[in-house]
Design an enzyme around this catalytic site. Structure first.
Site, PDB file in Angstrom:
ATOM      1  N   CYS A 199       3.756 -36.173  10.157  1.00  0.00           N
ATOM      2  CA  CYS A 199       3.744 -37.398   9.367  1.00  0.00           C
ATOM      3  C   CYS A 199       4.727 -37.227   8.221  1.00  0.00           C
ATOM      4  CB  CYS A 199       2.346 -37.782   8.910  1.00  0.00           C
ATOM      5  SG  CYS A 199       1.545 -36.571   7.888  1.00  0.00           S
ATOM      6  N   ASN A 246       5.423 -40.083  22.310  1.00  0.00           N
ATOM      7  CA  ASN A 246       6.261 -39.184  21.521  1.00  0.00           C
ATOM      8  C   ASN A 246       5.775 -37.742  21.534  1.00  0.00           C
ATOM      9  OD1 ASN A 246       4.337 -40.971  20.013  1.00  0.00           O
ATOM     10  ND2 ASN A 246       4.571 -39.377  18.473  1.00  0.00           N
TER      11      ASN A 246
HETATM   12  N1  PLP Z   1       7.383 -45.159  17.803  1.00  0.00           N
HETATM   13  C1  PLP Z   1       7.461 -43.919  18.295  1.00  0.00           C
HETATM   14  C2  PLP Z   1       6.911 -43.642  19.652  1.00  0.00           C
HETATM   15  C3  PLP Z   1       8.061 -42.908  17.545  1.00  0.00           C
HETATM   16  O1  PLP Z   1       8.105 -41.667  18.040  1.00  0.00           O
HETATM   17  C4  PLP Z   1       8.564 -43.217  16.263  1.00  0.00           C
HETATM   18  C5  PLP Z   1       9.163 -42.155  15.410  1.00  0.00           C
HETATM   19  O2  PLP Z   1       8.824 -41.006  15.512  1.00  0.00           O
HETATM   20  C6  PLP Z   1       8.466 -44.539  15.804  1.00  0.00           C
HETATM   21  C7  PLP Z   1       7.885 -45.489  16.606  1.00  0.00           C
HETATM   22  C8  PLP Z   1       8.996 -44.943  14.472  1.00  0.00           C
HETATM   23  O3  PLP Z   1      10.385 -45.101  14.467  1.00  0.00           O
HETATM   24  P1  PLP Z   1      11.195 -45.082  13.070  1.00  0.00           P
HETATM   25  O4  PLP Z   1      11.265 -43.647  12.661  1.00  0.00           O
HETATM   26  O5  PLP Z   1      12.524 -45.666  13.364  1.00  0.00           O
HETATM   27  O6  PLP Z   1      10.406 -45.904  12.112  1.00  0.00           O
END
Ligand code: PLP
Length: 381
Positions: free
Chosen positions: A311, A138
């Protein structure tokens, strides 16, 4: 008009997804009820399930709807009954917080998981194991070698979960090609509503629920399904398949933006520039500036970007991902993430680079003024 360059935080809800949510809010029944109202709601949920399944190349019954990508990852990591967890050092908090006792798989300076280290970890201990490796990071956008990691995991009798939350809708994703046993995704990264996610499970894999309840989702996730949100998720999933056509244009804009930024500020760096990355994500770092200050200044200038991993409180922590890659702290401190989407234009990225370069120059000027003795001080000296 402010320019939104933070698609990895959340994508704007697509008009067709918003319309589907609004329409499904008018559906009265509980999808578990046997009467006609219930059956109508069930049809909405199952249509959404088919669309989400098609997006990642699986059968609808392999899709377990959850309330978020975070919940999907936690269900994967706790639900398969593997007591040993090997988690890449690049994972999002959704995975890391689900596995406080996990063993970390290190990453290379290029932002890629170290597969040789994974093999050593797998070989060292025969305890039933789950490996978690995200498909795309991300923060950096780096695409991880999930198929290779899955093959390794299987060779040692382990199962593999991939967090595909950032990858789905940005690159083609197919569970079988990846060879993963479990895959998480999230509606709001694709243009669907926040509050809906899914865990995709290999057909024969047993899964214990994280949330127990009335047997919904084939006993894998209790709680009445959120019919309206899932309707929006399904429509967004369908649109995401078509939106993959925008990827080359987005990748072109990203490369232009990076080249222009490095031309304006030659000592800046695009983190993991040489690695295989998502077409829409750039982590642009510069020494001598603090990312949170840059983000605030850019916001005032009309550009929405992120500092490191935001966060929930909106505060900024030092990035564990950049630490795992060995990025020097002073460079990591000035790293901002720019993530583009289908609506981004050439003028947007050019304007962003102007605003960013101007702010970097301003910060550096004020720092050098602050470190220059004033004339009064100089005369005292
Ligand atoms: N995994 C990754 C790589 C993410 O970037 C995010 C959210 O930023 C999540 C999981 C979590 O997803 P959610 O916001 O639907 O809980």
């Amino acid at each position: 008009m402010p320019v939104y360059l933070d698609y990895n935080a959340t994508a704007p809800v697509l008009p067709e997804a918003a319309a589907a949510v609004a329409a499904a809010l008018q559906v009265v029944g509980n999808p578990s009820s046997v009467h006609g109202f219930g059956r109508a709601a069930r049809r909405v949920v199952e249509a959404a399930r088919a669309d989400v399944a098609a997006l990642v190349g699986v059968a609808p019954e392999q899709v377990v709807f959850t309330g978020s990508g975070t919940e999907a990852a936690q269900l994967a990591l706790t639900g398969v009954g593997r007591t040993r967890r090997l988690v890449s050092a690049l994972e999002h908090a959704a995975v890391r917080s689900a596995t406080p006792n996990a063993e970390l798989i290190p990453a290379t300076p290029e932002g890629v998981v170290d597969l040789a280290a994974l093999e050593r970890l797998l070989a060292a201990d025969p305890t039933p194991t789950i490996v978690s490796l995200m498909l795309a990071n991300n923060e950096t956008g780096v695409i991880q070698p999930v198929a290779e990691a899955a093959a390794l995991a299987h060779r040692y009798g382990a199962v593999l979960h991939t967090d595909a939350v950032q990858a789905v809708g940005r690159i083609p994703v197919d569970l079988k090609t990846l060879g993963a046993d479990l895959l998480s995704l999230s509606a709001h990264k694709l243009g669907g509503p926040a509050g809906a996610g899914a865990l995709v499970v290999r057909g024969d894999l047993a899964l214990q629920p994280l949330i127990r309840g009335g047997g919904q989702e084939r006993g894998r996730r209790g709680g009445t399904e959120a019919t309206a949100l899932l309707a929006g998720f399904g429509v967004a999933a369908r649109s995401a398949r078509l939106a993959l056509d925008h990827a080359p244009q987005i990748a072109y804009l990203l490369k232009e933006m990076e080249a222009a930024a490095l031309e304006r500020c030659p000592d800046a760096a695009v983190i993991a520039r040489g690695s295989l990355r998502l077409p829409n994500t750039s982590l642009l770092a510069v020494r001598g500036c603090r990312a949170e200050t840059l983000v605030m200044a850019l916001d005032l200038a009309g550009y929405a970007v992120s500092a490191g991993a935001a966060c929930s409180s909106g505060s900024v922590r030092s990035s564990a991902v950049l630490a795992a890659m060995g990025v020097p702290q002073d460079l990591a401190d000035g790293a901002i993430r720019i993530s583009l989407g289908p609506a981004t234009t050439a003028a947007d990225v050019a304007g962003f680079v102007d605003a960013w370069a101007a702010q970097v120059a301003r910060t550096r000027r004020s720092r050098s003024l602050a470190s220059t003795p004033t004339s009064a001080a100089a005369s005292v000296a």
